[in-house]
Design a protein around this motif. Structure first.
Motif, PDB file in Angstrom:
ATOM      1  N   PRO A 252      33.257  -2.958  37.985  1.00  0.00           N
ATOM      2  CA  PRO A 252      34.158  -2.113  38.786  1.00  0.00           C
ATOM      3  C   PRO A 252      35.023  -1.226  37.884  1.00  0.00           C
ATOM      4  O   PRO A 252      35.480  -1.654  36.826  1.00  0.00           O
ATOM      5  CB  PRO A 252      35.019  -3.141  39.542  1.00  0.00           C
ATOM      6  CG  PRO A 252      34.169  -4.370  39.601  1.00  0.00           C
ATOM      7  CD  PRO A 252      33.403  -4.387  38.305  1.00  0.00           C
ATOM      8  N   GLY A 253      35.187   0.018  38.317  1.00  0.00           N
ATOM      9  CA  GLY A 253      35.997   0.963  37.551  1.00  0.00           C
ATOM     10  C   GLY A 253      35.263   1.648  36.415  1.00  0.00           C
ATOM     11  O   GLY A 253      35.868   2.416  35.661  1.00  0.00           O
ATOM     12  N   SER A 254      33.960   1.397  36.284  1.00  0.00           N
ATOM     13  CA  SER A 254      33.202   1.976  35.172  1.00  0.00           C
ATOM     14  C   SER A 254      32.601   3.339  35.492  1.00  0.00           C
ATOM     15  O   SER A 254      31.994   3.965  34.628  1.00  0.00           O
ATOM     16  CB  SER A 254      32.084   1.021  34.740  1.00  0.00           C
ATOM     17  OG  SER A 254      31.132   0.865  35.785  1.00  0.00           O
ATOM     18  N   VAL A 255      32.764   3.795  36.732  1.00  0.00           N
ATOM     19  CA  VAL A 255      32.197   5.072  37.162  1.00  0.00           C
ATOM     20  C   VAL A 255      33.301   5.917  37.788  1.00  0.00           C
ATOM     21  O   VAL A 255      34.058   5.432  38.628  1.00  0.00           O
ATOM     22  CB  VAL A 255      31.066   4.868  38.196  1.00  0.00           C
ATOM     23  CG1 VAL A 255      30.556   6.199  38.721  1.00  0.00           C
ATOM     24  CG2 VAL A 255      29.926   4.060  37.597  1.00  0.00           C
TER      25      VAL A 255
ATOM     26  N   VAL B  99      24.193   3.985  40.441  1.00  0.00           N
ATOM     27  CA  VAL B  99      25.656   4.083  40.471  1.00  0.00           C
ATOM     28  C   VAL B  99      26.243   2.887  41.206  1.00  0.00           C
ATOM     29  O   VAL B  99      27.185   2.239  40.724  1.00  0.00           O
ATOM     30  CB  VAL B  99      26.118   5.406  41.136  1.00  0.00           C
ATOM     31  CG1 VAL B  99      27.622   5.392  41.378  1.00  0.00           C
ATOM     32  CG2 VAL B  99      25.727   6.598  40.288  1.00  0.00           C
ATOM     33  N   MET B 100      25.689   2.584  42.370  1.00  0.00           N
ATOM     34  CA  MET B 100      26.199   1.471  43.168  1.00  0.00           C
ATOM     35  C   MET B 100      26.086   0.145  42.414  1.00  0.00           C
ATOM     36  O   MET B 100      27.004  -0.686  42.457  1.00  0.00           O
ATOM     37  CB  MET B 100      25.466   1.400  44.506  1.00  0.00           C
ATOM     38  CG  MET B 100      25.773   2.549  45.423  1.00  0.00           C
ATOM     39  SD  MET B 100      24.701   2.475  46.878  1.00  0.00           S
ATOM     40  CE  MET B 100      25.103   4.035  47.649  1.00  0.00           C
TER      41      MET B 100
ATOM     42  N   ARG C 106      26.022  -0.233  39.142  1.00  0.00           N
ATOM     43  CA  ARG C 106      27.005  -0.194  38.056  1.00  0.00           C
ATOM     44  C   ARG C 106      28.410  -0.480  38.586  1.00  0.00           C
ATOM     45  O   ARG C 106      29.188  -1.200  37.962  1.00  0.00           O
ATOM     46  CB  ARG C 106      26.944   1.164  37.376  1.00  0.00           C
ATOM     47  CG  ARG C 106      27.760   1.272  36.142  1.00  0.00           C
ATOM     48  CD  ARG C 106      27.557   2.641  35.539  1.00  0.00           C
ATOM     49  NE  ARG C 106      27.605   2.515  34.102  1.00  0.00           N
ATOM     50  CZ  ARG C 106      27.230   3.428  33.264  1.00  0.00           C
ATOM     51  NH1 ARG C 106      26.744   4.563  33.711  1.00  0.00           N
ATOM     52  NH2 ARG C 106      27.338   3.242  31.987  1.00  0.00           N
ATOM     53  N   GLN C 107      28.755   0.110  39.730  1.00  0.00           N
ATOM     54  CA  GLN C 107      30.066  -0.128  40.337  1.00  0.00           C
ATOM     55  C   GLN C 107      30.243  -1.603  40.702  1.00  0.00           C
ATOM     56  O   GLN C 107      31.338  -2.152  40.569  1.00  0.00           O
ATOM     57  CB  GLN C 107      30.247   0.730  41.591  1.00  0.00           C
ATOM     58  CG  GLN C 107      30.447   2.198  41.297  1.00  0.00           C
ATOM     59  CD  GLN C 107      30.507   3.030  42.563  1.00  0.00           C
ATOM     60  OE1 GLN C 107      29.742   2.823  43.502  1.00  0.00           O
ATOM     61  NE2 GLN C 107      31.425   3.980  42.596  1.00  0.00           N
ATOM     62  N   LYS C 108      29.167  -2.225  41.158  1.00  0.00           N
ATOM     63  CA  LYS C 108      29.224  -3.635  41.535  1.00  0.00           C
ATOM     64  C   LYS C 108      29.375  -4.521  40.297  1.00  0.00           C
ATOM     65  O   LYS C 108      30.170  -5.458  40.298  1.00  0.00           O
ATOM     66  CB  LYS C 108      27.946  -3.996  42.298  1.00  0.00           C
ATOM     67  CG  LYS C 108      27.882  -5.408  42.805  1.00  0.00           C
ATOM     68  CD  LYS C 108      26.592  -5.638  43.575  1.00  0.00           C
ATOM     69  CE  LYS C 108      26.453  -7.080  43.991  1.00  0.00           C
ATOM     70  NZ  LYS C 108      25.177  -7.322  44.664  1.00  0.00           N
TER      71      LYS C 108
ATOM     72  N   LYS D 216      34.493   5.392  31.062  1.00  0.00           N
ATOM     73  CA  LYS D 216      33.765   5.567  32.325  1.00  0.00           C
ATOM     74  C   LYS D 216      32.593   6.524  32.143  1.00  0.00           C
ATOM     75  O   LYS D 216      32.623   7.409  31.306  1.00  0.00           O
ATOM     76  CB  LYS D 216      34.689   6.153  33.396  1.00  0.00           C
ATOM     77  CG  LYS D 216      35.804   5.243  33.820  1.00  0.00           C
ATOM     78  CD  LYS D 216      36.645   5.912  34.885  1.00  0.00           C
ATOM     79  CE  LYS D 216      37.608   4.926  35.469  1.00  0.00           C
ATOM     80  NZ  LYS D 216      38.930   4.984  34.957  1.00  0.00           N
TER      81      LYS D 216
END
Length: 158
Positions: A59-62, A51-52, A54-56, A98
């Motif tokens: 951004p905004g995809s989770v 998750v982290m 993917r967020q990096k 998302k």
């Protein structure tokens, strides 16, 4: 909240006996592998590190979705998370483009929520956060209180 299932009571007791983070992480993973994962093999899972990452990368995809009861959420939550109640008001709008990652404390309560949502809302990409807040913390993730301030407190069921 009271712990009502025997496996959760056993897990809580084991966690209380463990002193260091590595031991606690192993106990949590063993509990997940023995008690939770076998019941929920058909739903998609994701780790906190994934998750982290993917967020990096995007951004905004989770969308982080906290399915814990209010007394637990009043202690801490993952930054940016919303509640299931908030999500249920506009699932299509909130989940657009998302991955919706549902979490609790360990992943055992969020798994049936993911299962339910997958059946009720096809087309939305739900995932269960394996080991949930426990994995998030061990992966170096931050927690915030209801005011959005950093905290290191975690409510544990029971």
């Amino acid at each position: 909240p009271d712990v009502t299932c025997d496996p959760c009571k056993d897990f809580k007791a084991k966690m209380a006996r463990k002193a260091d983070n590595a031991s606690r992480a192993k106990v949590a993973l063993d509990f997940w592998n023995d008690k939770i994962s076998p019941q929920w093999q058909e739903i998609p899972h994701i780790t906190a590190s994934e998750v982290m990452q993917r967020q990096k990368e995007v951004p905004g995809s989770v969308l982080l979705l906290d399915c814990r009861p209010k007394p637990e959420r009043d202690i801490s939550c993952l930054p940016g998370a919303i509640t299931t109640e908030e999500f249920d008001k506009d699932p299509a709008g909130l989940s657009q483009d998302k991955a919706v990652v549902v979490y609790c404390t360990l992943g055992g309560r969020s798994a049936p929520v993911v299962d339910k949502y997958l059946k009720e809302r096809p087309g939305i990409h739900f995932k269960n956060l394996r080991l949930s807040i426990v994995d998030w913390c061990h992966a170096g993730g931050d927690l915030v209180d209801p005011a959005g301030q950093p905290t290191n407190k975690v409510a544990f069921p029971g």
